[in-house]
Design an enzyme around this catalytic site. Structure first.
Site, PDB file in Angstrom:
ATOM      1  N   HIS A  21      -6.303   8.323  -7.838  1.00 59.23           N
ATOM      2  CA  HIS A  21      -5.591   7.507  -8.822  1.00 59.23           C
ATOM      3  C   HIS A  21      -6.565   7.149  -9.938  1.00 59.23           C
ATOM      4  O   HIS A  21      -7.628   6.553  -9.699  1.00 59.23           O
ATOM      5  CB  HIS A  21      -5.020   6.249  -8.172  1.00 59.23           C
ATOM      6  CG  HIS A  21      -3.917   6.544  -7.192  1.00 59.23           C
ATOM      7  ND1 HIS A  21      -3.786   5.894  -5.988  1.00 59.23           N
ATOM      8  CD2 HIS A  21      -2.899   7.450  -7.250  1.00 59.23           C
ATOM      9  CE1 HIS A  21      -2.734   6.376  -5.346  1.00 59.23           C
ATOM     10  NE2 HIS A  21      -2.178   7.314  -6.094  1.00 59.23           N
ATOM     11  N   ARG A  74      -7.053   5.089 -12.425  1.00 57.49           N
ATOM     12  CA  ARG A  74      -7.569   3.777 -12.836  1.00 57.49           C
ATOM     13  C   ARG A  74      -8.528   3.153 -11.822  1.00 57.49           C
ATOM     14  O   ARG A  74      -9.157   2.126 -12.105  1.00 57.49           O
ATOM     15  CB  ARG A  74      -6.402   2.827 -13.082  1.00 57.49           C
ATOM     16  CG  ARG A  74      -5.501   2.561 -11.870  1.00 57.49           C
ATOM     17  CD  ARG A  74      -4.250   1.844 -12.312  1.00 57.49           C
ATOM     18  NE  ARG A  74      -3.302   1.601 -11.231  1.00 57.49           N
ATOM     19  CZ  ARG A  74      -2.095   1.075 -11.414  1.00 57.49           C
ATOM     20  NH1 ARG A  74      -1.698   0.747 -12.641  1.00 57.49           N
ATOM     21  NH2 ARG A  74      -1.274   0.871 -10.406  1.00 57.49           N
ATOM     22  N   GLU A  75      -8.673   3.765 -10.653  1.00 57.74           N
ATOM     23  CA  GLU A  75      -9.508   3.207  -9.597  1.00 57.74           C
ATOM     24  C   GLU A  75     -10.947   3.712  -9.750  1.00 57.74           C
ATOM     25  O   GLU A  75     -11.440   4.531  -8.979  1.00 57.74           O
ATOM     26  CB  GLU A  75      -8.904   3.565  -8.233  1.00 57.74           C
ATOM     27  CG  GLU A  75      -7.494   2.994  -8.070  1.00 57.74           C
ATOM     28  CD  GLU A  75      -6.722   3.578  -6.883  1.00 57.74           C
ATOM     29  OE1 GLU A  75      -7.328   4.327  -6.081  1.00 57.74           O
ATOM     30  OE2 GLU A  75      -5.510   3.304  -6.761  1.00 57.74           O
ATOM     31  N   ARG A 131      -2.475   5.901 -13.789  1.00 62.66           N
ATOM     32  CA  ARG A 131      -2.603   6.130 -12.344  1.00 62.66           C
ATOM     33  C   ARG A 131      -2.391   7.596 -11.955  1.00 62.66           C
ATOM     34  O   ARG A 131      -3.130   8.153 -11.140  1.00 62.66           O
ATOM     35  CB  ARG A 131      -1.579   5.254 -11.617  1.00 62.66           C
ATOM     36  CG  ARG A 131      -1.363   5.550 -10.136  1.00 62.66           C
ATOM     37  CD  ARG A 131      -0.246   4.644  -9.605  1.00 62.66           C
ATOM     38  NE  ARG A 131       0.241   5.062  -8.300  1.00 62.66           N
ATOM     39  CZ  ARG A 131      -0.217   4.621  -7.147  1.00 62.66           C
ATOM     40  NH1 ARG A 131      -1.228   3.762  -7.123  1.00 62.66           N
ATOM     41  NH2 ARG A 131       0.294   5.026  -5.994  1.00 62.66           N
ATOM     42  N   ARG A 165       1.391  11.118  -3.396  1.00 64.13           N
ATOM     43  CA  ARG A 165       2.773  11.223  -2.887  1.00 64.13           C
ATOM     44  C   ARG A 165       3.257  12.668  -2.989  1.00 64.13           C
ATOM     45  O   ARG A 165       4.426  12.939  -2.784  1.00 64.13           O
ATOM     46  CB  ARG A 165       3.731  10.331  -3.701  1.00 64.13           C
ATOM     47  CG  ARG A 165       3.406   8.854  -3.717  1.00 64.13           C
ATOM     48  CD  ARG A 165       3.591   8.200  -2.363  1.00 64.13           C
ATOM     49  NE  ARG A 165       3.444   6.756  -2.451  1.00 64.13           N
ATOM     50  CZ  ARG A 165       2.283   6.115  -2.444  1.00 64.13           C
ATOM     51  NH1 ARG A 165       1.146   6.814  -2.383  1.00 64.13           N
ATOM     52  NH2 ARG A 165       2.223   4.796  -2.517  1.00 64.13           N
ATOM     53  N   HIS A 210      -9.966   4.782  -2.300  1.00 60.07           N
ATOM     54  CA  HIS A 210      -9.044   4.156  -3.252  1.00 60.07           C
ATOM     55  C   HIS A 210      -9.470   2.712  -3.516  1.00 60.07           C
ATOM     56  O   HIS A 210     -10.447   2.225  -2.967  1.00 60.07           O
ATOM     57  CB  HIS A 210      -7.618   4.182  -2.686  1.00 60.07           C
ATOM     58  CG  HIS A 210      -7.042   5.548  -2.520  1.00 60.07           C
ATOM     59  ND1 HIS A 210      -6.204   6.116  -3.461  1.00 60.07           N
ATOM     60  CD2 HIS A 210      -7.176   6.473  -1.537  1.00 60.07           C
ATOM     61  CE1 HIS A 210      -5.851   7.326  -3.063  1.00 60.07           C
ATOM     62  NE2 HIS A 210      -6.431   7.564  -1.899  1.00 60.07           N
ATOM     63  N   ALA A 211      -8.689   2.011  -4.332  1.00 60.68           N
ATOM     64  CA  ALA A 211      -8.879   0.579  -4.581  1.00 60.68           C
ATOM     65  C   ALA A 211      -7.541   0.037  -5.091  1.00 60.68           C
ATOM     66  O   ALA A 211      -6.743   0.788  -5.668  1.00 60.68           O
ATOM     67  CB  ALA A 211      -9.978   0.353  -5.625  1.00 60.68           C
ATOM     68  N   TYR A 212      -7.245  -1.203  -4.838  1.00 50.08           N
ATOM     69  CA  TYR A 212      -8.079  -2.225  -4.265  1.00 50.08           C
ATOM     70  C   TYR A 212      -7.300  -2.939  -3.168  1.00 50.08           C
ATOM     71  O   TYR A 212      -6.067  -2.986  -3.219  1.00 50.08           O
ATOM     72  CB  TYR A 212      -8.520  -3.250  -5.340  1.00 50.08           C
ATOM     73  CG  TYR A 212      -7.358  -3.988  -6.015  1.00 50.08           C
ATOM     74  CD1 TYR A 212      -6.934  -5.222  -5.561  1.00 50.08           C
ATOM     75  CD2 TYR A 212      -6.672  -3.414  -7.088  1.00 50.08           C
ATOM     76  CE1 TYR A 212      -5.867  -5.886  -6.163  1.00 50.08           C
ATOM     77  CE2 TYR A 212      -5.605  -4.065  -7.680  1.00 50.08           C
ATOM     78  CZ  TYR A 212      -5.198  -5.311  -7.210  1.00 50.08           C
ATOM     79  OH  TYR A 212      -4.132  -5.958  -7.805  1.00 50.08           O
ATOM     80  N   TYR A 239       1.591  -0.620   3.456  1.00 46.54           N
ATOM     81  CA  TYR A 239       3.035  -0.417   3.290  1.00 46.54           C
ATOM     82  C   TYR A 239       3.379   1.028   3.645  1.00 46.54           C
ATOM     83  O   TYR A 239       2.495   1.879   3.778  1.00 46.54           O
ATOM     84  CB  TYR A 239       3.494  -0.740   1.861  1.00 46.54           C
ATOM     85  CG  TYR A 239       2.630  -0.204   0.747  1.00 46.54           C
ATOM     86  CD1 TYR A 239       2.477   1.161   0.534  1.00 46.54           C
ATOM     87  CD2 TYR A 239       1.945  -1.082  -0.112  1.00 46.54           C
ATOM     88  CE1 TYR A 239       1.691   1.655  -0.494  1.00 46.54           C
ATOM     89  CE2 TYR A 239       1.142  -0.592  -1.142  1.00 46.54           C
ATOM     90  CZ  TYR A 239       1.024   0.768  -1.322  1.00 46.54           C
ATOM     91  OH  TYR A 239       0.239   1.261  -2.333  1.00 46.54           O
ATOM     92  N   GLU A 262      -9.442   1.326   0.960  1.00 51.68           N
ATOM     93  CA  GLU A 262      -9.081   0.546  -0.227  1.00 51.68           C
ATOM     94  C   GLU A 262     -10.258  -0.392  -0.465  1.00 51.68           C
ATOM     95  O   GLU A 262     -10.435  -1.379   0.258  1.00 51.68           O
ATOM     96  CB  GLU A 262      -7.783  -0.238  -0.006  1.00 51.68           C
ATOM     97  CG  GLU A 262      -6.537   0.614   0.172  1.00 51.68           C
ATOM     98  CD  GLU A 262      -6.012   1.193  -1.133  1.00 51.68           C
ATOM     99  OE1 GLU A 262      -6.487   0.754  -2.211  1.00 51.68           O
ATOM    100  OE2 GLU A 262      -5.133   2.064  -1.085  1.00 51.68           O
TER     101      GLU A 262
END
Length: 455
Positions: free
Chosen positions: A197, A199-200, A255, A273, A325-327, A377, A399
């Site tokens: 992603h 922006r991470e 993202r 995904r 990943h984050a966050y 999730y 994360e």
């Protein structure tokens, strides 16, 4: 390296002339990103009831907002915090709306533009350095990271090899670094990817940190030397190269990938995904404008397809898959797409426990760990679930820091501690591969290995 898609760059003579002094990609204008985030705010909203949840979901369907955590309105739950980036024209209206309905909320970041500039310093004034003085405690653009990869390949050829697994949608090479002492070609391997992603940014920073630490500590750290002697590490600092580049030049909070959709003006697919495992089911969106858009088909994104192809060919060699990943400060393992225990649960649970314990030992930072579906999730089409379904029995997603105070704008001053503690966790996972899992988990693992099939 094998495979027609893998082009080894180890012997390329031209690499010797590459040094890291690339001009930083800066947005045009007096401010970063043309001052587009001035006055924007990040709210933290906590719905107490199902009624609050329904109100927020309806509100965000009719407002143009950028959900940070969770990344889709459908994943909002009562009692769980919602972090949302709101444009300056909408902040007062949202505040008033939440007050009228007595929904708990506070402003985490009062001026997003200032926070962006605070995160990296004023980027145009930062000096780039050659590899020996490469600064691992600042964020780097894609051009800088790739130049660094070339230089590491040139200067550490005895322990490192660089190759491409394909090209991105916009034609950028997808580079991977292979680390480990030269020896048996089919020893156990660990795959680590970052920058899925865009922006991470802490993700690519960690992948670079891992390579640096693995190489620099080989002589004096017996644990790292054992790992490098007995394992192969495949490290991909930036998987979503197009998106990461775009997050530096145009939209700091981009993202997805940058592929075009012929029916909608919206661009990009969620690269976590788009994998061929329960594709586009719960936790993914079929709408191209959503942040969790699953794409027109599994592996529609060339970045995902290239990595999947590489891992399929080496599924008997790769024993651990780690995606950064984050966050949220979590360590997750399968399943993401359903509420069920994996067959080798006890072995993976033990590995996760050891990893977060090692991480905690650095600075006392606590990470939650568990199955992604219950700990974070439900989501479908994730790389972690795909890796597990393809026989990589130790599949994890980190994360990293923090839990929302900075969100995606983790300051450069926290790169060192974040990467230091994460390094301990990754080493713990890798070390576990050199031992046998005992107890009931071992029996489960053998049964799973016999029955596992390529997805």
């Amino acid at each position: 390296m094998g495979g027609s898609m893998v082009y080894s760059l180890h012997s390329a003579v031209l690499l010797g002339c590459v040094i890291i002094c690339a001009t930083v990609v800066c947005p045009v204008g007096a401010y970063l990103y043309n001052n587009r985030y001035a006055g924007d705010q990040v709210f933290r909203i906590t719905p107490d009831s199902l009624q609050d949840v329904a109100l927020l979901q309806d509100l965000f369907r009719n407002m143009t907002v950028d959900l940070w955590q969770p990344n889709s309105a459908s994943l909002i739950q009562a009692g769980s915090a919602v972090d949302v980036h709101v444009g300056r024209k909408l902040t007062q209206g949202l505040h008033r709306h939440l007050q009228q309905r007595h929904i708990q909320h506070k402003v985490l970041i009062p001026n997003l533009q200032k926070e962006i500039e605070k995160q990296t310093g004023y980027r145009s004034s930062r000096k780039r350095r050659s590899a020996p003085q490469y600064d691992y405690e600042v964020y780097h653009s894609l051009e800088e990271i790739q130049s660094w990869m070339f230089e590491m390949n040139r200067t550490h050829s005895h322990m490192l090899d660089m190759f491409s697994v394909g090209k991105s949608y916009e034609g950028r090479p997808l580079y991977v670094l292979q680390l480990g002492k030269r020896g048996r070609p089919y020893r156990k391997a660990v795959w680590i990817d970052c920058g899925v992603h865009a922006r991470e940014w802490i993700g690519p920073a960690f992948c670079q940190w891992f390579v640096k630490e693995a190489l620099n500590s080989y002589q004096h750290d017996s644990a790292m030397r054992r790992l490098m002697n007995q394992l192969t590490f495949y490290v991909m600092p930036v998987l979503n190269v197009d998106g990461y580049h775009y997050s530096w030049t145009t939209d700091r909070f981009w993202r997805k990938t940058r592929s075009k959709n012929h029916k909608y003006h919206c661009r990009g697919v969620d690269a976590n995904r788009n994998w061929k495992v329960k594709w586009c089911e719960e936790g993914a969106s079929s709408h191209p404008c959503d942040e969790t858009y699953c794409g027109p088909s599994p592996e529609s994104e060339p970045e995902v397809k290239a990595v999947a192809k590489f891992l399929r060919k080496r599924r008997k060699q790769v024993k651990a898959y780690i995606s950064i990943h984050a966050y949220a400060q979590m360590l997750l393992y399968p399943y993401s797409y359903k509420y069920a225990a994996i067959p080798n649960f006890s072995c993976v649970e033990s590995a996760a426990h050891n990893a977060v314990t090692a991480l905690y030992s650095a600075y006392g930072v606590r990470y939650r760990y568990g199955p992604a579906s219950t700990t974070l999730y439900v989501s479908s089409g994730s790389s972690m679930d795909w890796a597990y379904k393809n026989g990589i029995l130790y599949a994890f997603a980190f994360e990293l820091r923090d839990t929302g105070f900075f969100g995606f704008l983790l300051p450069e001053s926290l790169i060192n501690p974040t990467c230091t503690e994460t390094m301990r966790a990754v080493k713990a996972i890798a070390s576990g591969l050199l031992k046998k899992c005992t107890g009931s988990g071992a029996t489960e693992e053998i049964r799973w290995l016999k029955s596992s099939r390529v997805v």
